[in-house]
Design a protein around this motif. Structure first.
Motif, short mmCIF file in Angstrom:
data_model
loop_
_atom_site.label_atom_id
_atom_site.label_comp_id
_atom_site.label_asym_id
_atom_site.label_seq_id
_atom_site.Cartn_x
_atom_site.Cartn_y
_atom_site.Cartn_z
N MET A 31 4.68 11.90 23.99
CA MET A 31 4.64 12.16 22.55
C MET A 31 3.21 11.99 22.05
O MET A 31 2.59 10.95 22.26
N ALA A 32 2.69 13.01 21.43
CA ALA A 32 1.30 12.96 21.00
C ALA A 32 1.18 12.38 19.59
O ALA A 32 1.75 12.88 18.65
N VAL A 33 0.46 11.27 19.52
CA VAL A 33 0.17 10.69 18.21
C VAL A 33 -1.10 11.36 17.68
O VAL A 33 -2.14 11.35 18.34
N VAL A 34 -0.99 11.98 16.55
CA VAL A 34 -2.14 12.69 16.01
C VAL A 34 -3.02 11.76 15.20
O VAL A 34 -4.23 11.73 15.35
N SER A 35 -2.38 10.99 14.33
CA SER A 35 -3.19 10.09 13.52
C SER A 35 -2.38 8.87 13.12
O SER A 35 -1.16 8.90 13.05
N THR A 36 -3.08 7.78 12.88
CA THR A 36 -2.47 6.54 12.44
C THR A 36 -3.28 6.02 11.27
O THR A 36 -4.51 6.08 11.29
N GLU A 37 -2.55 5.57 10.26
CA GLU A 37 -3.22 5.09 9.07
C GLU A 37 -2.46 3.88 8.56
O GLU A 37 -1.24 3.92 8.49
N ALA A 38 -3.17 2.79 8.22
CA ALA A 38 -2.49 1.61 7.70
C ALA A 38 -2.81 1.45 6.22
O ALA A 38 -3.91 1.73 5.78
N THR A 39 -1.79 1.01 5.47
CA THR A 39 -2.00 0.82 4.04
C THR A 39 -1.28 -0.45 3.60
O THR A 39 -0.20 -0.76 4.12
N PRO A 40 -1.87 -1.23 2.71
CA PRO A 40 -1.25 -2.51 2.33
C PRO A 40 -0.01 -2.32 1.45
O PRO A 40 0.08 -1.35 0.71
N VAL A 41 0.94 -3.25 1.59
CA VAL A 41 2.11 -3.28 0.71
C VAL A 41 2.15 -4.69 0.14
O VAL A 41 2.83 -5.57 0.63
N ALA A 42 1.34 -4.91 -0.90
CA ALA A 42 1.19 -6.26 -1.43
C ALA A 42 1.52 -6.35 -2.92
O ALA A 42 1.73 -7.44 -3.44
N THR A 43 1.56 -5.21 -3.60
CA THR A 43 1.86 -5.23 -5.04
C THR A 43 2.81 -4.07 -5.36
O THR A 43 3.02 -3.19 -4.53
N GLU A 44 3.33 -4.08 -6.57
CA GLU A 44 4.20 -2.98 -7.00
C GLU A 44 3.48 -1.64 -7.01
O GLU A 44 4.06 -0.61 -6.71
N SER A 45 2.19 -1.68 -7.36
CA SER A 45 1.42 -0.43 -7.36
C SER A 45 1.28 0.11 -5.95
O SER A 45 1.16 1.32 -5.75
N ASP A 46 1.29 -0.78 -4.95
CA ASP A 46 1.21 -0.33 -3.56
C ASP A 46 2.44 0.50 -3.18
O ASP A 46 2.36 1.41 -2.36
N ILE A 47 3.60 0.16 -3.78
CA ILE A 47 4.81 0.94 -3.49
C ILE A 47 4.61 2.38 -3.96
O ILE A 47 4.96 3.33 -3.27
N VAL A 48 4.00 2.51 -5.15
CA VAL A 48 3.72 3.85 -5.68
C VAL A 48 2.72 4.56 -4.77
O VAL A 48 2.87 5.76 -4.46
N ALA A 49 1.71 3.83 -4.29
CA ALA A 49 0.70 4.41 -3.40
C ALA A 49 1.33 4.85 -2.08
O ALA A 49 0.99 5.90 -1.53
#
Lengths: 133, 130
Positions: A1-19
Motif C-alpha cells: 500500500m503506497a502512502v503518498v503523504s502524511t500530515e499531523a495536526t493538533p486537536v487541542a481546542t474547539e477551533s482545532d475540530i473546525v480545522a
C-alpha cells in the motif's frame, strides 16, 4: 500500500475540530471523493476529533493519503488520555461518559470502511479510520 | 464574542447559519435563541442550514434542543435547507432528528410555520369566517 503523504495536526481546542474538518474536506475533495463520501468522512473526523479533545484531553490527528492499489484517506486520532476501559461498551449507541448522545464512536464507525481502536487504560487511545474512494 | 445573528420578522425569528460552527458557537446560538423567543414572544423559529457542509451529533443535538426549548416556550421550530449529502450522513450516523420539523427550503418552512400558527389561532379563537 503506497502512502503518498502524511500530515499531523493538533486537536487541542474547539477551533482545532473546525480545522480538522476543513483539512479532511480539502484532502478528500483533492482525492476525488464523491460529495456524499466527503461528507461522511468529514463527519466521522468531527466526531473523533471531539472525542480526542473531550475524552482524551486533546491530542493530534495524523492524516494519511493512500494511493495504490486503492485511493483512500486514513485518519489516526491519538491522545494520551485515560484510555477506554470497555471498548465494546464505548462503541454502543447511546453509551456516553460525557454529556453527548453517545453516537460519536459508533456513528463514526458506520461512516467509514475500516475502523480500529487501540486503547490502554492510563496510557491513551488511538482510533484509526479509513475511507476508500 | 462571535455570534450568529437572529433576525426578527413579525412573529417569527430567522437564523441562517453561514459559518462552520465550533461547539461553543452552537451552544451560544441555542442560548441566544431561547432568550430571544422569550423576549419577543415569537411564535415560530426558522433555521436555515443550507450553508452547512456537515451536521455532526453535536450540531444535531443542538437543533433538537432548540426545537424542544422553543416548544416549551410556545414556539414552533422548522429547520430548512439541509443538503442531501448531509441528510444521508446524519441518518447513517444514527441521528434522525426526531422531534425536529424540517422543510426543503425557506419558502416551504415559512408556509409550515404560518399554517401551524393559523391552526393554533383557530383552535384558540374558533374558526374564522372568510
Amino acid at each position: 500500500m503506497a502512502v503518498v503523504s502524511t500530515e499531523a495536526t493538533p486537536v487541542a481546542t474547539e477551533s482545532d475540530i473546525v480545522a480538522v474538518r476543513r483539512l479532511v474536506r480539502e484532502t478528500a475533495a483533492k482525492l476525488g471523493f464523491s460529495l456524499v463520501d466527503q461528507t461522511k468522512v468529514v463527519t466521522a473526523a468531527s466526531e473523533l476529533a471531539r472525542n480526542t479533545l473531550i475524552h482524551g484531553n486533546g491530542g493530534e490527528m495524523e492524516l494519511i493519503t493512500l494511493n495504490g492499489p486503492r485511493v483512500g484517506l486514513r485518519l489516526k486520532f491519538h491522545d494520551h488520555g485515560p484510555g477506554i476501559r470497555d471498548i465494546q461498551l464505548a462503541l454502543r449507541d447511546g453509551f456516553t461518559t460525557g454529556s453527548g448522545l453517545g453516537l460519536g464512536l459508533g456513528g463514526a464507525k458506520r461512516l467509514v470502511n475500516e475502523f480500529e481502536i487501540d486503547s490502554q487504560v492510563g496510557q491513551g487511545t488511538t482510533v484509526t479510520v479509513t475511507r476508500w474512494k | 464574542m462571535e455570534r450568529i445573528p437572529i433576525l426578527r420578522m413579525g412573529e417569527y425569528l430567522l437564523v441562517t447559519i453561514q459559518v462552520d460552527m465550533h461547539d461553543r458557537l452552537a451552544m451560544t446560538l441555542q442560548d441566544d435563541l431561547t432568550n430571544r423567543i422569550s423576549e419577543t414572544s415569537a411564535k415560530g423559529v426558522l433555521i436555515d442550514i443550507s450553508s452547512l457542509e456537515i451536521v455532526d451529533s453535536f450540531i444535531g443535538r443542538m437543533l433538537g434542543n432548540i426545537a424542544s426549548m422553543s416548544r416549551v416556550l410556545d414556539a414552533d421550530t422548522v429547520v430548512v435547507g439541509m443538503r442531501p449529502a448531509v441528510a444521508i450522513t446524519l441518518v447513517e450516523l444514527g441521528m434522525s432528528l426526531t422531534g425536529v420539523r424540517t422543510a426543503l427550503n425557506v419558502d416551504a418552512g415559512m408556509d409550515l410555520l404560518r399554517n401551524s400558527l393559523d391552526a393554533r389561532k383557530d383552535a384558540l379563537y374558533g374558526s374564522r369566517i372568510h
